[in-house]
Design a protein around this motif. Structure first.
Motif, PDB file in Angstrom:
ATOM      1  N   SER A 233      12.873 -27.308 113.865  1.00 40.62           N
ATOM      2  CA  SER A 233      13.691 -27.203 112.658  1.00 40.62           C
ATOM      3  C   SER A 233      14.023 -28.575 112.099  1.00 40.62           C
ATOM      4  CB  SER A 233      14.984 -26.446 112.979  1.00 40.62           C
ATOM      5  OG  SER A 233      15.818 -26.369 111.842  1.00 40.62           O
ATOM      6  N   ASN A 234      14.411 -29.483 112.982  1.00 42.57           N
ATOM      7  CA  ASN A 234      14.746 -30.834 112.528  1.00 42.57           C
ATOM      8  C   ASN A 234      13.512 -31.582 112.025  1.00 42.57           C
ATOM      9  OD1 ASN A 234      16.834 -33.026 112.377  1.00 42.57           O
ATOM     10  ND2 ASN A 234      15.414 -34.028 113.779  1.00 42.57           N
ATOM     11  N   ALA A 235      12.371 -31.354 112.697  1.00 42.67           N
ATOM     12  CA  ALA A 235      11.138 -32.038 112.288  1.00 42.67           C
ATOM     13  C   ALA A 235      10.652 -31.554 110.931  1.00 42.67           C
ATOM     14  CB  ALA A 235      10.052 -31.813 113.343  1.00 42.67           C
ATOM     15  N   VAL A 236      10.793 -30.269 110.670  1.00 40.01           N
ATOM     16  CA  VAL A 236      10.285 -29.695 109.415  1.00 40.01           C
ATOM     17  C   VAL A 236      11.292 -29.859 108.282  1.00 40.01           C
ATOM     18  CG1 VAL A 236       9.579 -27.551 108.280  1.00 40.01           C
ATOM     19  CG2 VAL A 236       8.793 -28.048 110.603  1.00 40.01           C
ATOM     20  N   GLU A 237      12.562 -29.574 108.580  1.00 40.50           N
ATOM     21  CA  GLU A 237      13.584 -29.557 107.525  1.00 40.50           C
ATOM     22  C   GLU A 237      14.387 -30.853 107.432  1.00 40.50           C
ATOM     23  OE1 GLU A 237      13.546 -27.256 105.471  1.00 40.50           O
ATOM     24  OE2 GLU A 237      12.340 -25.750 106.507  1.00 40.50           O
ATOM     25  N   ARG A 238      14.242 -31.723 108.421  1.00 40.18           N
ATOM     26  CA  ARG A 238      14.953 -33.007 108.442  1.00 40.18           C
ATOM     27  C   ARG A 238      16.466 -32.859 108.529  1.00 40.18           C
ATOM     28  NH1 ARG A 238      11.017 -36.201 110.166  1.00 40.18           N
ATOM     29  NH2 ARG A 238       9.175 -36.087 108.825  1.00 40.18           N
ATOM     30  N   SER A 239      16.920 -31.712 108.998  1.00 38.13           N
ATOM     31  CA  SER A 239      18.362 -31.502 109.149  1.00 38.13           C
ATOM     32  C   SER A 239      18.609 -30.267 109.997  1.00 38.13           C
ATOM     33  CB  SER A 239      19.029 -31.323 107.787  1.00 38.13           C
ATOM     34  OG  SER A 239      20.404 -31.014 107.947  1.00 38.13           O
ATOM     35  N   LEU A 240      19.680 -30.315 110.788  1.00 31.51           N
ATOM     36  CA  LEU A 240      20.100 -29.154 111.557  1.00 31.51           C
ATOM     37  C   LEU A 240      21.444 -28.617 111.064  1.00 31.51           C
ATOM     38  CD1 LEU A 240      19.201 -30.294 115.198  1.00 31.51           C
ATOM     39  CD2 LEU A 240      17.969 -28.665 113.757  1.00 31.51           C
ATOM     40  N   SER A 241      21.963 -29.215 110.014  1.00 32.29           N
ATOM     41  CA  SER A 241      23.257 -28.799 109.498  1.00 32.29           C
ATOM     42  C   SER A 241      23.168 -27.413 108.872  1.00 32.29           C
ATOM     43  CB  SER A 241      23.757 -29.794 108.448  1.00 32.29           C
ATOM     44  OG  SER A 241      24.943 -29.315 107.831  1.00 32.29           O
ATOM     45  N   ILE A 242      24.174 -26.581 109.142  1.00 36.89           N
ATOM     46  CA  ILE A 242      24.188 -25.233 108.556  1.00 36.89           C
ATOM     47  C   ILE A 242      24.387 -25.293 107.052  1.00 36.89           C
ATOM     48  CG2 ILE A 242      25.018 -24.122 110.652  1.00 36.89           C
ATOM     49  CD1 ILE A 242      27.828 -24.187 109.371  1.00 36.89           C
TER      50      ILE A 242
ATOM     51  N   TYR B   5      17.306 -20.950 111.279  1.00 36.76           N
ATOM     52  CA  TYR B   5      18.705 -20.700 111.640  1.00 36.76           C
ATOM     53  C   TYR B   5      18.820 -19.490 112.564  1.00 36.76           C
ATOM     54  CZ  TYR B   5      23.615 -19.339 111.066  1.00 36.76           C
ATOM     55  OH  TYR B   5      24.917 -18.964 111.297  1.00 36.76           O
ATOM     56  N   TRP B   6      18.232 -18.361 112.137  1.00 33.15           N
ATOM     57  CA  TRP B   6      18.363 -17.136 112.932  1.00 33.15           C
ATOM     58  C   TRP B   6      17.533 -17.207 114.217  1.00 33.15           C
ATOM     59  CZ3 TRP B   6      22.352 -14.326 112.323  1.00 33.15           C
ATOM     60  CH2 TRP B   6      22.950 -14.194 111.066  1.00 33.15           C
TER      61      TRP B   6
ATOM     62  N   PHE C 118      35.194 -39.441 120.747  1.00 32.84           N
ATOM     63  CA  PHE C 118      34.106 -40.428 120.735  1.00 32.84           C
ATOM     64  C   PHE C 118      33.228 -40.354 119.493  1.00 32.84           C
ATOM     65  CE2 PHE C 118      35.032 -39.322 125.202  1.00 32.84           C
ATOM     66  CZ  PHE C 118      35.484 -40.560 125.642  1.00 32.84           C
ATOM     67  N   GLY C 119      33.597 -39.477 118.546  1.00 32.88           N
ATOM     68  CA  GLY C 119      32.847 -39.419 117.302  1.00 32.88           C
ATOM     69  C   GLY C 119      31.481 -38.779 117.419  1.00 32.88           C
ATOM     70  N   LEU C 120      31.344 -37.790 118.295  1.00 33.83           N
ATOM     71  CA  LEU C 120      30.078 -37.071 118.410  1.00 33.83           C
ATOM     72  C   LEU C 120      29.673 -36.508 117.058  1.00 33.83           C
ATOM     73  CD1 LEU C 120      27.814 -35.799 120.221  1.00 33.83           C
ATOM     74  CD2 LEU C 120      29.351 -33.825 120.489  1.00 33.83           C
ATOM     75  N   ASN C 121      28.397 -36.574 116.739  1.00 35.58           N
ATOM     76  CA  ASN C 121      27.886 -36.043 115.478  1.00 35.58           C
ATOM     77  C   ASN C 121      28.344 -34.598 115.289  1.00 35.58           C
ATOM     78  OD1 ASN C 121      25.529 -34.354 114.100  1.00 35.58           O
ATOM     79  ND2 ASN C 121      25.501 -36.417 113.235  1.00 35.58           N
ATOM     80  N   GLU C 122      28.871 -34.267 114.106  1.00 35.05           N
ATOM     81  CA  GLU C 122      29.447 -32.940 113.889  1.00 35.05           C
ATOM     82  C   GLU C 122      28.420 -31.822 113.973  1.00 35.05           C
ATOM     83  OE1 GLU C 122      29.389 -32.962 108.978  1.00 35.05           O
ATOM     84  OE2 GLU C 122      31.285 -32.892 110.072  1.00 35.05           O
ATOM     85  N   VAL C 123      27.176 -32.097 113.583  1.00 35.48           N
ATOM     86  CA  VAL C 123      26.127 -31.079 113.692  1.00 35.48           C
ATOM     87  C   VAL C 123      25.827 -30.794 115.156  1.00 35.48           C
ATOM     88  CG1 VAL C 123      23.729 -30.526 113.180  1.00 35.48           C
ATOM     89  CG2 VAL C 123      25.137 -31.681 111.465  1.00 35.48           C
TER      90      VAL C 123
ATOM     91  N   ALA D  13      27.790 -21.049 104.860  1.00 39.47           N
ATOM     92  CA  ALA D  13      29.158 -21.566 104.977  1.00 39.47           C
ATOM     93  C   ALA D  13      29.518 -21.966 106.404  1.00 39.47           C
ATOM     94  CB  ALA D  13      30.166 -20.549 104.441  1.00 39.47           C
ATOM     95  N   THR D  14      29.625 -21.020 107.299  1.00 42.64           N
ATOM     96  CA  THR D  14      29.982 -21.348 108.679  1.00 42.64           C
ATOM     97  C   THR D  14      29.159 -20.514 109.630  1.00 42.64           C
ATOM     98  OG1 THR D  14      31.749 -19.690 108.636  1.00 42.64           O
ATOM     99  CG2 THR D  14      32.366 -21.965 108.137  1.00 42.64           C
ATOM    100  N   PRO D  15      28.847 -21.033 110.824  1.00 38.06           N
ATOM    101  CA  PRO D  15      28.068 -20.274 111.785  1.00 38.06           C
ATOM    102  C   PRO D  15      28.905 -19.189 112.439  1.00 38.06           C
ATOM    103  CG  PRO D  15      28.759 -22.345 112.754  1.00 38.06           C
ATOM    104  CD  PRO D  15      29.206 -22.359 111.316  1.00 38.06           C
ATOM    105  N   PRO D  16      28.289 -18.122 112.945  1.00 35.61           N
ATOM    106  CA  PRO D  16      29.047 -17.074 113.624  1.00 35.61           C
ATOM    107  C   PRO D  16      29.588 -17.558 114.949  1.00 35.61           C
ATOM    108  CG  PRO D  16      26.712 -16.712 113.889  1.00 35.61           C
ATOM    109  CD  PRO D  16      26.858 -17.864 112.934  1.00 35.61           C
TER     110      PRO D  16
END
Length: 208
Positions: free
Chosen positions: A67-76, A88-89, A121-126, A202-205
């Motif tokens: 997903s990250n390689a194709v879409e360049r993002s994992l953010s919902i 996503y699903w 520690f500021g872990l990436n939110e995604v 909007a938000t993940p389940p």
């Protein structure tokens, strides 16, 4: 349940707008179907849970990597195309292959790690979001098994229908309280919202 899962999946992907009733129906179907698949793998095929958990864990990592390689993002918040929704699903479904009281405590402790590392520690939110989401599956399943399984095997001995009914009432109660707090209008929008794109999840389940 396989049929129910396919129907819910088809409903979600054929809906042109983001209808939360369809979205959460698929969340429930994924949770139930995923749990049954893992149990069939263990009970019918005789494959240990640890083996299936590792296999699904590897599949989950591969899906996230793809997903990250194709879409360049994992953010919902970037789930705005059919292909991204498929990723996503697929990720959500893979989490239900990962995972009594001791394990419930263990996963509850692990569940706090993403939040603590995010704030401290500021872990990436995604990364924090997906880590917490993935851990909800084994944590919830461990508590459900603790209540459901026989006392002789370390459980509390409540039957499956009773546990399922209790969880259903808990979810229903949440919406009832929400409706009372907002005069009912917000609850109506929650289930019949057709004002935004289906790809704005909007938000993940967060399954119980």
């Amino acid at each position: 349940m396989a049929l129910a899962f396919l129907v819910a999946l088809a409903l979600q992907f054929t809906t042109r707008r983001h209808v939360l009733a369809a979205y959460w129906l698929l969340v429930v179907a994924v949770g139930t179907f995923g749990t049954m698949v893992v149990d069939v793998i263990h009970v019918v095929l005789g494959i240990p849970y640890v083996v299936s958990a590792v296999a699904f864990g590897i599949a989950l990592l591969l899906i996230l990597w793809a997903s990250n390689a194709v879409e360049r993002s994992l953010s919902i918040y970037t789930v705005q195309t059919p292909r991204r929704e498929v990723f996503y699903w697929a990720t959500v479904l893979a989490t239900f292959g990962v995972g009594y009281f001791n394990s419930a405590v263990l996963f509850t402790v692990l569940f706090t790690v993403p939040g603590l590392t995010y704030f401290a520690f500021g872990l990436n939110e995604v990364a924090a979001s997906w880590m917490a989401y993935i851990l909800t599956r084994p944590m919830g399943a461990s508590f459900a098994d603790w209540f459901d399984k026989p006392v002789a095997t370390g459980g509390l001995g409540y039957c499956t229908p009773a546990v399922a009914a209790a969880l259903t009432l808990a979810v229903g109660g949440r919406f009832f309280i929400f409706a009372c707090a907002t005069g009912g209008s917000a609850l109506l929008r929650l289930w019949l919202n057709r004002s935004v794109s289906r790809f704005n999840l909007a938000t993940p389940p967060v399954p119980v």
